[in-house]
Design an enzyme around this catalytic site. Structure first.
Site, PDB file in Angstrom:
ATOM      1  N   GLU A   1       0.830  -1.206   0.000  1.00  0.00           N
ATOM      2  CA  GLU A   1       0.000   0.000   0.000  1.00  0.00           C
ATOM      3  C   GLU A   1       0.864   1.255   0.000  1.00  0.00           C
ATOM      4  O   GLU A   1       0.470   2.294  -0.533  1.00  0.00           O
ATOM      5  CB  GLU A   1      -0.936   0.003   1.215  1.00  0.00           C
TER       6      GLU A   1
ATOM      7  N   HIS B   1       7.653 -27.466   2.857  1.00  0.00           N
ATOM      8  CA  HIS B   1       6.730 -28.413   2.231  1.00  0.00           C
ATOM      9  C   HIS B   1       5.662 -27.689   1.416  1.00  0.00           C
ATOM     10  O   HIS B   1       4.615 -28.258   1.114  1.00  0.00           O
ATOM     11  CB  HIS B   1       6.076 -29.273   3.313  1.00  0.00           C
TER      12      HIS B   1
ATOM     13  N   LYS C   1     -12.931   2.370  -3.188  1.00  0.00           N
ATOM     14  CA  LYS C   1     -14.041   2.769  -2.317  1.00  0.00           C
ATOM     15  C   LYS C   1     -15.094   3.545  -3.106  1.00  0.00           C
ATOM     16  O   LYS C   1     -16.302   3.337  -2.937  1.00  0.00           O
ATOM     17  CB  LYS C   1     -13.514   3.626  -1.158  1.00  0.00           C
TER      18      LYS C   1
END
Length: 524
Positions: A322, A351, A453
């Site tokens: 960000e 793994h 937004k």
């Protein structure tokens, strides 16, 4: 490179500090000794810019704001007595509040101690407290934290119902700087309804962390909430962990908040040194810059070999991406900058995706995090000490990556506690600030987030218009709805109606979903 050359390079590029019990090894990154001289001029400007920021300049030019998260852990460096005094008071208030909750001075309506905290916050307001909880929950003598950080209906229902057995002894914390951000607002409204539907009082157990004068601040005052803590406008969400957003959960689980702040402050001091080789944040940011050619061409893979730091990669995702992921630089040139961050934990990574890191596409560098001290209660069994194996896996993975020509660096702390977490967070915050200066971007705004937004708000507005249009009960095609609303996105209308029809019997979409342009839409 033979062993002697590797060792000499390691010694030349190793940084360590005894007071913090801290080492930084960038010898396996694409950094040369002469880079210190070559980058001296640009770092001199970066150091001055960071000093100016700490002195109170308007560092976030786009939003006209100061950037003050470094003041939070050392109020003495704040640019005014008013700010310094307010920070000091906030730390004292949080410490006192936490103690009052833990020792039972503040109780529920039945005179019982609180046992749980339901934390409502998005982004850094949720990730920071989660990191605090995961880091110190084993030492916790305090409350159990639960997090609501999304507006997923299923998630909201599950998390609220999970606290029902302890609802009477649960505190609710709502974090929102403005009080108008949809996710925490919706979460608060749902939690408030849940509490009241179960015949409990909301205000007596609700706590706000918000800016003075915000919608949330006014609501909390008007309803006489239990307490309100400050989230100043000069602190961004992704750098709020050394403020109330991180200190309150730390206090409520019994962690030492002063030790946490001191660790961050100590690292801040180390990274104010105006010399690349003797500044760990400068070394870290230089390693990032050289690895990705100053253009973020390599991803940052974060591998902490300690379970308590499992969520640290998620925390860094927001802090780094960000802050640095910007389309334009400060001179309005299109640069499309950023560093992608992902991670796991050791030795689970062994793994998982280390196979690709070792043998696949070479588009990353690895950031190992190592803790030397092992807990005494885990003893040797059948000549095996778990800590030895964990260390062996780290060293083995590091060697295997290096043999494969894959860049990696290692951050080591002697032990893991509140101080070392504070220092670790501060190290990355300072490295991000310096790297942003190298690539000339504003690390403290988030125009892409704001664009998302605004787009979401537009969709919600369009949905309401669709619902009102269909109230007349007439059948329409998607194109007819689009024309009636003068919309610029038939696709958005389709996606909205598909969702509505799945969740309400009042909406119907008649026809073949493979041919959405032929669907007949109506509301009954």
């Amino acid at each position: 490179m033979n062993n002697n050359d590797k060792w000499a390079r390691y010694c030349d590029l190793l940084y360590s500090d005894d007071s913090l019990g801290f080492w930084l090894d960038i010898s396996r990154m694409d950094v040369a000794i002469n880079d210190f001289e070559d980058f001296n001029e640009i770092y001199s400007k970066a150091f001055d810019a960071l000093e100016s920021l700490e002195n109170g300049s308007i560092a976030n030019i786009d939003e006209g704001r100061q950037v003050g998260h470094y003041w939070l852990r050392n109020p003495k460096v704040a640019p005014s007595p008013e700010i310094s005094d307010s920070i000091t008071k906030e730390i004292q208030d949080i410490s006192k509040f936490g103690s009052s909750i833990l020792n039972g001075e503040i109780t529920n309506s039945d005179g019982e101690k609180y046992t749980d905290v339901f934390w409502i916050g998005i982004g850094g307001s949720g990730l920071g407290p989660l990191l605090i909880k995961e880091s110190f929950k084993r030492e916790s003598i305090g409350l159990d934290l639960h997090f609501l950080d999304n507006v997923d209906p299923e998630g909201i229902s599950h998390k609220l119902n999970s606290i029902l057995p302890n609802l009477n002894s649960t505190l609710f914390v709502v974090v929102s700087k403005s009080g108008g951000t949809p996710e925490p607002l919706i979460g608060m409204e749902q939690a408030m309804k849940f509490v009241r539907d179960n015949n409990q009082n909301w205000s007596s157990r609700a706590i706000a962390i918000t800016s003075k004068g915000s919608k949330l601040d006014l609501l909390a005052h008007n309803e006489n909430w239990l307490d309100i803590f400050d989230l100043p406008d000069w602190v961004g969400g992704r750098t709020s962990i050394t403020g109330a957003v991180g200190l309150l959960p730390a206090a409520l689980i019994g962690a030492d908040i002063n030790k946490f702040l001191n660790g961050a402050s100590q690292m801040d001091a180390l990274t104010r040194v105006k010399d690349i080789k003797n500044n760990p944040a400068a070394l870290l940011s230089l390693a990032w810059f050289k690895s990705g050619n100053g253009k973020g061409l390599r991803d940052m893979v974060v591998l902490p070999y300690r379970d308590r730091l499992e969520v640290f990669s998620r925390y860094l995702q927001q802090l780094v991406m960000e802050s640095l992921g910007k389309k334009f630089d400060r001179d309005e040139n299109q640069v499309n900058q950023g560093i992608a961050v992902y991670g796991n934990k050791g030795s689970t990574d062994q793994h998982a995706y280390v196979q690709q890191l070792r043998d696949g596409i070479d588009n990353f560098f690895v950031n190992f995090i190592e803790i030397l001290h092992d807990p005494l209660e885990i003893v040797e069994v059948k000549n095996k000490r778990p800590g030895d194996y964990l260390s062996g896996f780290l060293q083995g993975t590091r060697s295997a990556l290096t043999e494969g020509g894959r860049q990696n660096l290692t951050i080591t702390f002697k032990s893991f506690d509140e101080s070392s977490l504070g220092a670790l967070i501060a190290l990355f915050e300072r490295a991000v600030s310096l790297y942003a200066e190298l690539i000339n971007v504003n690390a403290y705004n988030q125009p892409g987030v704001e664009a998302g937004k605004k787009a979401a708000t537009k969709i919600i507005k369009l949905q309401k218009e669709i619902e009102e249009l269909l109230d007349d009960g007439k059948q329409r095609t998607l194109n007819e709805i689009n024309d009636a609303l003068s919309s610029d996105s038939t696709e958005s209308i389709y996606l909205i109606l598909r969702k509505l029809s799945e969740n309400s019997d009042h909406y119907s979409m008649i026809g073949n979903q493979s041919n959405p342009d032929k669907l007949i839409i109506s509301k009954t």
